[in-house]
Enzyme design. Structure first.
Site, PDB file in Angstrom:
ATOM      1  N   ASP A   1       0.785  -1.140   0.012  1.00  0.00           N
ATOM      2  CA  ASP A   1       0.158  -0.021  -0.013  1.00  0.00           C
ATOM      3  C   ASP A   1       1.026   1.241   0.033  1.00  0.00           C
ATOM      4  O   ASP A   1       2.241   1.085   0.127  1.00  0.00           O
ATOM      5  CB  ASP A   1      -0.817   0.096   1.275  1.00  0.00           C
ATOM      6  CG  ASP A   1      -2.003   1.412   1.439  1.00  0.00           C
ATOM      7  OD1 ASP A   1      -2.236   1.579   0.321  1.00  0.00           O
ATOM      8  OD2 ASP A   1      -1.989   1.826   2.532  1.00  0.00           O
TER       9      ASP A   1
ATOM     10  N   ASP B   1      -0.084   5.291   0.979  1.00  0.00           N
ATOM     11  CA  ASP B   1      -0.096   6.061   2.031  1.00  0.00           C
ATOM     12  C   ASP B   1      -0.190   5.422   3.405  1.00  0.00           C
ATOM     13  O   ASP B   1      -0.937   4.756   3.493  1.00  0.00           O
ATOM     14  CB  ASP B   1      -1.300   7.135   1.950  1.00  0.00           C
ATOM     15  CG  ASP B   1      -1.015   8.388   2.701  1.00  0.00           C
ATOM     16  OD1 ASP B   1      -0.299   8.751   3.237  1.00  0.00           O
ATOM     17  OD2 ASP B   1      -2.246   9.177   2.938  1.00  0.00           O
TER      18      ASP B   1
ATOM     19  N   ASP C   1      -1.212  -0.795   6.105  1.00  0.00           N
ATOM     20  CA  ASP C   1      -1.476  -0.117   7.292  1.00  0.00           C
ATOM     21  C   ASP C   1      -2.821  -0.362   7.793  1.00  0.00           C
ATOM     22  O   ASP C   1      -3.148   0.360   8.884  1.00  0.00           O
ATOM     23  CB  ASP C   1      -0.905   1.390   7.156  1.00  0.00           C
ATOM     24  CG  ASP C   1      -1.915   2.044   6.657  1.00  0.00           C
ATOM     25  OD1 ASP C   1      -2.089   1.801   5.591  1.00  0.00           O
ATOM     26  OD2 ASP C   1      -2.186   3.319   6.945  1.00  0.00           O
TER      27      ASP C   1
END
Length: 306
Positions: free
Chosen positions: A27, A29, A245
């Protein structure tokens, strides 16, 4: 791998995990960058993984950038990245409409310029980008002019989302043969300093409520995003690691697709949340428990530099 889950990845555990995979999905951001700053050590991790012969790909639910825009940002932050290695929901949505839906017609698009460009790149015409202001009475709204060539409503992130756009989407979706596709269901976009703004999921839920229909979604945790990259690069699920995250998108995508999973704590989710899912006894929540976690993907550096 043993039956244990949510194990802190450190020391002697790192190299065997990396040796067990050929491909690593990241991923963006909260994982490799935060805002406009690279996570410390992240460029070195990505670049060293590539030097060690790993296939490195990027999967993001953000539909506000094209693949080329992502590649430009990554290069500016020090990442060695090619455009074809980036899979965002704008690109994947266009691929979904072209390949799975075999769309023949236009799209009514609740989205921005990036989605417009990715649709145009595969030959799909669209209408709807930009503001759409309210005028007239409620009867006028119910009879709002519609483009007869529109065969799908697509919902991504749209900063111009409005009542009239919601209404126009409803009028198209009252046609039973009109397809209904959303990029993702993320309800909030986290910002630096603990701040957040409404995400695409809020817009999608509004359209679903009005139309009394449920959209097909292409972004994480839906497996189409993985299928999309696997078809292009021949990725084998059992030899792939998903790093993210967010438990409800990144880790769940990995679980849905049979990938190994690694949670990094530089973004949204916490170990406490993962442990709560594991202890819940709920089968559905077990998919949000990662195999491993790290404070930052920079924790992989010693094994890569050794």
């Amino acid at each position: 791998m043993s039956g244990s889950k949510c194990v802190r990845l450190s020391g002697p555990l790192v190299k065997p995990l990396l040796d067990s995979v050929d491909c690593v999905l990241f991923d963006c951001d909260g994982v490799i960058w935060r805002g406009n700053q690279a996570v410390p050590g992240a460029p070195q991790v990505i670049n060293l993984l590539k030097e060690r012969g790993k296939r490195v790909l990027f999967v993001t639910n953000n539909s506000t950038k094209t693949r080329s825009m992502y590649a430009e940002k990554m290069s500016a932050l020090g990442f060695n990245v090619a455009e074809e290695e980036v899979f965002g929901t704008a690109f994947c949505c266009a691929a979904f409409l072209q390949t799975v839906c075999a769309l023949r017609g236009k799209v009514y698009l609740l989205g921005g310029a990036a989605m417009q460009q990715e649709l145009q790149a595969v030959g799909i015409r669209q209408v709807g980008v930009g503001p759409d202001h309210v005028s007239g009475t409620q009867l006028d709204w119910a009879d709002v002019p519609l483009d007869p060539d529109v065969k799908a409503v697509v919902v991504g992130f749209d900063e111009h989302f409005s009542y009239m756009k919601l209404n126009r989407a409803l009028q198209y979706l009252l046609q039973k043969d009109c397809l209904f596709v959303g990029t993702n269901r993320d309800s909030r976009l986290p910002l630096e300093g603990g701040k957040a703004v409404p995400g695409t999921g809020c817009l999608l839920q509004a359209v679903e409520a009005a139309a009394q229909r449920q959209a097909q979604t292409v972004g994480k945790p839906n497996r189409f995003m993985f299928d999309c990259l696997a078809a292009r690069f021949g990725v084998e699920p059992e030899r792939c690691l998903m790093v993210g995250d967010r438990l409800d998108t990144d880790i769940l995508l990995g679980s849905n697709c049979g990938l190994k999973t690694l949670l990094t704590l530089t973004g949204v989710s916490t170990v406490a949340e993962a442990e709560a899912h594991r202890a819940s006894g709920c089968a559905e929540r077990q998919g949000m428990v990662p195999d491993y976690y790290v404070e930052s993907i920079a924790d992989l550096l010693p094994a890569l530099q050794g």
